[in-house]
Write a protein that holds these residues in place. Structure first.
Motif, mmCIF file in Angstrom:
data_model
loop_
_atom_site.group_PDB
_atom_site.id
_atom_site.type_symbol
_atom_site.label_atom_id
_atom_site.label_comp_id
_atom_site.label_asym_id
_atom_site.label_seq_id
_atom_site.Cartn_x
_atom_site.Cartn_y
_atom_site.Cartn_z
ATOM 1 N N HIS A 262 27.056 -2.120 10.028
ATOM 2 C CA HIS A 262 27.194 -2.570 8.646
ATOM 3 C C HIS A 262 28.162 -3.734 8.517
ATOM 4 C CE1 HIS A 262 24.612 0.750 7.807
ATOM 5 N NE2 HIS A 262 25.379 1.456 8.613
ATOM 6 N N CYS B 95 19.789 -3.293 3.876
ATOM 7 C CA CYS B 95 20.089 -2.296 4.906
ATOM 8 C C CYS B 95 19.756 -0.895 4.402
ATOM 9 C CB CYS B 95 21.578 -2.401 5.235
ATOM 10 S SG CYS B 95 22.127 -1.287 6.522
ATOM 11 N N CYS C 95 21.768 1.371 4.228
ATOM 12 C CA CYS C 95 22.935 1.821 3.459
ATOM 13 C C CYS C 95 22.885 1.301 2.028
ATOM 14 C CB CYS C 95 24.231 1.365 4.138
ATOM 15 S SG CYS C 95 24.590 -0.391 3.935
ATOM 16 N N CYS D 213 23.380 -6.479 6.388
ATOM 17 C CA CYS D 213 24.049 -5.778 7.502
ATOM 18 C C CYS D 213 23.315 -6.050 8.825
ATOM 19 C CB CYS D 213 24.044 -4.269 7.283
ATOM 20 S SG CYS D 213 24.919 -3.692 5.833
HETATM 21 ZN ZN ZN Z 1 24.371 -1.397 5.974
#
Ligand code: ZN
Length: 247
Positions: A85, A96, A98, A103
Motif C-alpha cells: 500500500h 487498490c 484497500c 497502491c
Molecule cells: Zn492499497
C-alpha cells in the motif's frame, strides 16, 4: 491484538495472542503473516547473514515485511511495512483492494496481472493466445499469463514486463528508504523464474541510486510458503530468549 484487518472484517480488536496464551498457558508470540514470512527468510532463507532485509509477498495482494538487525519493523501503530500500500501512481491511478488509489498492490499483485490482461484483451480481443482461454469459458490465471509470456505471446510478455517494472518501483522505493542488504520477493509469481527476476533487477539498476543499485541483492524466496511457519518459529524463539534473559 488483531486491530482492523481489511480482509477479515469481524476480527476488529481481537486479542488473539492473549486468548492463545490463556488457553495453552505458554509464552505466546503473535505476528502477521507477511512479517513472519520476512523474519523466516531473514533467519533461514534468502536473507540469511544479512543485517537488513525487505520482503515483498506477491499473491492476491502484495504484502511486505522489513527486518533490520534481527527486529521486525512493525511501526508505532503496527501499520509499518505495508509495502503493498505504498503509493506508486498519482492520477490516473488504479484502485487498490484497500479502497485507496495507486497502491503498489493495484499494479503488481497476481490479481492485477490478471486484471490488466483482461483489460487489454477486452480492448483488442484478437491480440493474444490468451483469448482462447476466455473463449473456452475458463478464467485466465496469472500462471497462464506467465506461461504465455514464456511461450512468446506478445501481450502476455508486455504484462509480465510491466509487472517487473512495478515491482522494481516498489523495491527501489524501499532501497531509497532503508537501504537494505537484500530485497526478497516471494509468492506464486516467482515460479516465473530467473528471467522474471532478471527483469526486476534490470529495472532496479536503472531506477535506484548507483551505490545501492550495485550492492543490494535482489532475490527470490528460498523458503517459499514455509517462510511464514519458519518465521513464526523464529518469533517464538526470540520471545523465549527475551524471557530467559529477564529471568
Ligand atoms: Zn492499497
Amino acid at each position: 491484538v488483531i486491530l482492523d484487518p481489511p480482509n477479515l472484517k469481524p476480527w476488529q480488536n481481537v486479542p488473539v495472542r492473549q486468548y492463545i496464551h490463556d488457553t495453552l498457558k505458554l509464552p505466546t508470540a503473535f505476528q502477521n503473516d507477511a512479517n513472519a514470512a520476512a523474519f523466516g527468510e531473514y533467519w533461514a532463507g534468502a536473507g540469511r547473514g544479512a543485517h537488513s532485509m525487505v520482503l515483498f509477498t506477491l499473491g492476491t495482494g502484495v504484502g511486505g515485511g522489513i527486518v533490520i538487525g534481527d527486529t521486525v519493523v512493525e511501526g508505532e501503530h503496527s501499520h509499518g511495512a505495508e509495502l503493498g500500500h505504498v503509493r506508486i501512481a498519482l492520477t490516473p491511478a488504479r484502485q487498490c483492494g484497500c479502497g485507496r488509489m495507486g497502491c503498489l498492490e493495484a499494479y503488481a499483485s497476481a490479481t492485477s496481472v490478471v486484471k490488466r490482461t483482461l483489460e487489454a484483451l477486452a480492448e483488442k480481443p484478437g491480440i493474444s493466445s490468451l483469448s482462447a482461454i476466455l473463449h473456452r469459458g475458463e478464467e485466465v490465471s496469472s500462471r497462464a499469463i506467465f506461461e504465455a509470456a514464456a511461450a512468446g505471446d506478445e501481450l502476455a510478455a508486455k504484462i509480465v514486463e510491466d509487472t517487473a517494472y512495478y515491482l522494481a518501483v516498489g523495491a527501489t522505493n524501499m532501497m531509497h528508504t532503508i537501504d537494505p542488504n537484500v530485497v526478497v520477493f516471494t509468492g506464486g509469481m516467482i515460479a516465473a523464474g530467473d528471467s522474471f527476476l532478471e527483469r526486476i533487477r534490470w529495472h532496479v539498476k536503472h531506477m535506484a541510486f548507483p551505490v545501492p543499485a550495485a550492492n543490494t541483492r535482489i532475490l527470490f524466496s528460498q523458503l517459499g510458503t514455509d517462510a511464514g511457519f519458519i518465521g513464526a518459529a523464529a518469533c517464538g524463539r526470540k520471545l523465549l530468549k527475551r524471557l530467559a534473559s529477564k529471568a
